[in-house]
Design a protein around this motif. Structure first.
Motif, PDB file in Angstrom:
ATOM      1  N   LEU A 166      18.797 153.238  66.885  1.00  0.00           N
ATOM      2  CA  LEU A 166      19.805 154.257  66.575  1.00  0.00           C
ATOM      3  C   LEU A 166      20.003 155.227  67.730  1.00  0.00           C
ATOM      4  O   LEU A 166      21.118 155.721  67.946  1.00  0.00           O
ATOM      5  N   ASP A 167      18.952 155.459  68.514  1.00  0.00           N
ATOM      6  CA  ASP A 167      19.050 156.334  69.685  1.00  0.00           C
ATOM      7  C   ASP A 167      20.044 155.775  70.705  1.00  0.00           C
ATOM      8  O   ASP A 167      20.727 156.534  71.386  1.00  0.00           O
ATOM      9  N   ARG A 168      20.160 154.445  70.776  1.00  0.00           N
ATOM     10  CA  ARG A 168      21.125 153.829  71.697  1.00  0.00           C
ATOM     11  C   ARG A 168      22.554 154.272  71.373  1.00  0.00           C
ATOM     12  O   ARG A 168      23.405 154.314  72.243  1.00  0.00           O
ATOM     13  N   GLY A 169      22.803 154.573  70.091  1.00  0.00           N
ATOM     14  CA  GLY A 169      24.128 155.042  69.685  1.00  0.00           C
ATOM     15  C   GLY A 169      24.286 156.550  69.770  1.00  0.00           C
ATOM     16  O   GLY A 169      25.360 157.079  69.505  1.00  0.00           O
ATOM     17  N   GLY A 170      23.195 157.246  70.119  1.00  0.00           N
ATOM     18  CA  GLY A 170      23.261 158.690  70.234  1.00  0.00           C
ATOM     19  C   GLY A 170      22.792 159.430  68.995  1.00  0.00           C
ATOM     20  O   GLY A 170      22.980 160.644  68.883  1.00  0.00           O
ATOM     21  N   TYR A 171      22.177 158.707  68.064  1.00  0.00           N
ATOM     22  CA  TYR A 171      21.662 159.349  66.850  1.00  0.00           C
ATOM     23  C   TYR A 171      20.220 159.816  67.084  1.00  0.00           C
ATOM     24  O   TYR A 171      19.429 159.105  67.687  1.00  0.00           O
ATOM     25  N   SER A 172      19.916 161.006  66.568  1.00  0.00           N
ATOM     26  CA  SER A 172      18.564 161.538  66.689  1.00  0.00           C
ATOM     27  C   SER A 172      18.293 162.428  65.488  1.00  0.00           C
ATOM     28  O   SER A 172      19.186 162.705  64.686  1.00  0.00           O
ATOM     29  N   ILE A 173      17.079 162.901  65.396  1.00  0.00           N
ATOM     30  CA  ILE A 173      16.698 163.789  64.301  1.00  0.00           C
ATOM     31  C   ILE A 173      17.529 165.077  64.358  1.00  0.00           C
ATOM     32  O   ILE A 173      17.821 165.674  63.329  1.00  0.00           O
ATOM     33  N   GLU A 174      17.936 165.473  65.563  1.00  0.00           N
ATOM     34  CA  GLU A 174      18.715 166.713  65.720  1.00  0.00           C
ATOM     35  C   GLU A 174      20.126 166.578  65.150  1.00  0.00           C
ATOM     36  O   GLU A 174      20.731 167.580  64.788  1.00  0.00           O
ATOM     37  N   ASN A 175      20.680 165.373  65.114  1.00  0.00           N
ATOM     38  CA  ASN A 175      22.043 165.206  64.588  1.00  0.00           C
ATOM     39  C   ASN A 175      22.076 164.226  63.410  1.00  0.00           C
ATOM     40  O   ASN A 175      23.024 163.468  63.238  1.00  0.00           O
ATOM     41  N   TRP A 176      21.051 164.264  62.574  1.00  0.00           N
ATOM     42  CA  TRP A 176      20.948 163.318  61.464  1.00  0.00           C
ATOM     43  C   TRP A 176      22.165 163.375  60.542  1.00  0.00           C
ATOM     44  O   TRP A 176      22.533 162.371  59.949  1.00  0.00           O
ATOM     45  N   GLN A 177      22.794 164.545  60.418  1.00  0.00           N
ATOM     46  CA  GLN A 177      23.971 164.656  59.552  1.00  0.00           C
ATOM     47  C   GLN A 177      25.110 163.772  60.051  1.00  0.00           C
ATOM     48  O   GLN A 177      25.915 163.291  59.260  1.00  0.00           O
ATOM     49  N   GLN A 178      25.162 163.553  61.368  1.00  0.00           N
ATOM     50  CA  GLN A 178      26.202 162.678  61.929  1.00  0.00           C
ATOM     51  C   GLN A 178      25.996 161.240  61.455  1.00  0.00           C
ATOM     52  O   GLN A 178      26.958 160.541  61.153  1.00  0.00           O
ATOM     53  N   LEU A 179      24.760 160.793  61.373  1.00  0.00           N
ATOM     54  CA  LEU A 179      24.486 159.443  60.869  1.00  0.00           C
ATOM     55  C   LEU A 179      24.936 159.336  59.413  1.00  0.00           C
ATOM     56  O   LEU A 179      25.557 158.348  59.022  1.00  0.00           O
ATOM     57  N   ASP A 180      24.660 160.359  58.618  1.00  0.00           N
ATOM     58  CA  ASP A 180      25.121 160.379  57.223  1.00  0.00           C
ATOM     59  C   ASP A 180      26.644 160.262  57.170  1.00  0.00           C
ATOM     60  O   ASP A 180      27.194 159.420  56.450  1.00  0.00           O
ATOM     61  N   ARG A 181      27.339 161.096  57.949  1.00  0.00           N
ATOM     62  CA  ARG A 181      28.814 161.063  57.958  1.00  0.00           C
ATOM     63  C   ARG A 181      29.343 159.706  58.417  1.00  0.00           C
ATOM     64  O   ARG A 181      30.300 159.172  57.855  1.00  0.00           O
ATOM     65  N   ASP A 182      28.717 159.142  59.450  1.00  0.00           N
ATOM     66  CA  ASP A 182      29.191 157.870  59.989  1.00  0.00           C
ATOM     67  C   ASP A 182      28.944 156.712  59.028  1.00  0.00           C
ATOM     68  O   ASP A 182      29.772 155.802  58.921  1.00  0.00           O
ATOM     69  N   LEU A 183      27.822 156.720  58.312  1.00  0.00           N
ATOM     70  CA  LEU A 183      27.588 155.687  57.289  1.00  0.00           C
ATOM     71  C   LEU A 183      28.684 155.762  56.228  1.00  0.00           C
ATOM     72  O   LEU A 183      29.210 154.742  55.778  1.00  0.00           O
ATOM     73  N   ARG A 184      29.050 156.973  55.833  1.00  0.00           N
ATOM     74  CA  ARG A 184      30.083 157.152  54.812  1.00  0.00           C
ATOM     75  C   ARG A 184      31.474 156.764  55.304  1.00  0.00           C
ATOM     76  O   ARG A 184      32.249 156.160  54.567  1.00  0.00           O
ATOM     77  N   SER A 185      31.791 157.100  56.548  1.00  0.00           N
ATOM     78  CA  SER A 185      33.150 156.861  57.041  1.00  0.00           C
ATOM     79  C   SER A 185      33.340 155.490  57.690  1.00  0.00           C
ATOM     80  O   SER A 185      34.440 154.943  57.664  1.00  0.00           O
ATOM     81  N   GLN A 186      32.270 154.917  58.256  1.00  0.00           N
ATOM     82  CA  GLN A 186      32.416 153.658  58.984  1.00  0.00           C
ATOM     83  C   GLN A 186      31.865 152.439  58.251  1.00  0.00           C
ATOM     84  O   GLN A 186      32.353 151.329  58.456  1.00  0.00           O
ATOM     85  N   ILE A 187      30.854 152.617  57.411  1.00  0.00           N
ATOM     86  CA  ILE A 187      30.205 151.481  56.753  1.00  0.00           C
ATOM     87  C   ILE A 187      30.618 151.353  55.289  1.00  0.00           C
ATOM     88  O   ILE A 187      31.009 150.274  54.837  1.00  0.00           O
TER      89      ILE A 187
END
Length: 105
Positions: free
Chosen positions: A32-53
């Motif tokens: 996930l770090d390869r995509g720019g996801y980290s513990i500091e921006n975990w909310q972005q992963l939540d948003r992206d799962l909802r909007s992209q997956i």
């Protein structure tokens, strides 16, 4: 094939205590770090799962005593623009749809 609820439950602890921290076994944080996801921006992963997956077609995997398990395969474009191919698993019960896991595809 089916579409799952865009209001599915994605437990924050699943992202912050599992996917985005380095683990000795089954580590997903480096992927996930390869995509720019980290513990500091975990909310972005939540948003992206909802909007992209979640808008993608979900394939029924099996019926379990906990509910119906579905898999969604797709591309997740991270905050740094890198595209990650992922498989996600979701469980659907009469009361909710819940995120179970994410693995590289």
């Amino acid at each position: 094939m089916a579409k799952l609820s865009l209001h599915s439950v994605i437990p924050s602890a699943k992202l912050t205590n599992y996917l985005l921290i380095r683990l000795p076994k089954d580590d997903k944080s480096q992927f996930l770090d390869r995509g720019g996801y980290s513990i500091e921006n975990w909310q972005q992963l939540d948003r992206d799962l909802r909007s992209q997956i979640l808008p993608l077609e979900a394939e029924l995997m099996e019926n379990t005593r906990y509910g119906q398990k579905y898999m969604i395969k797709g591309s997740l474009t991270g905050p740094n623009g890198t595209i990650l191919q992922v498989k996600t698993v979701w469980i659907v019960t009469p009361s909710e749809t819940r995120f179970v896991k994410l693995v590289p595809d």
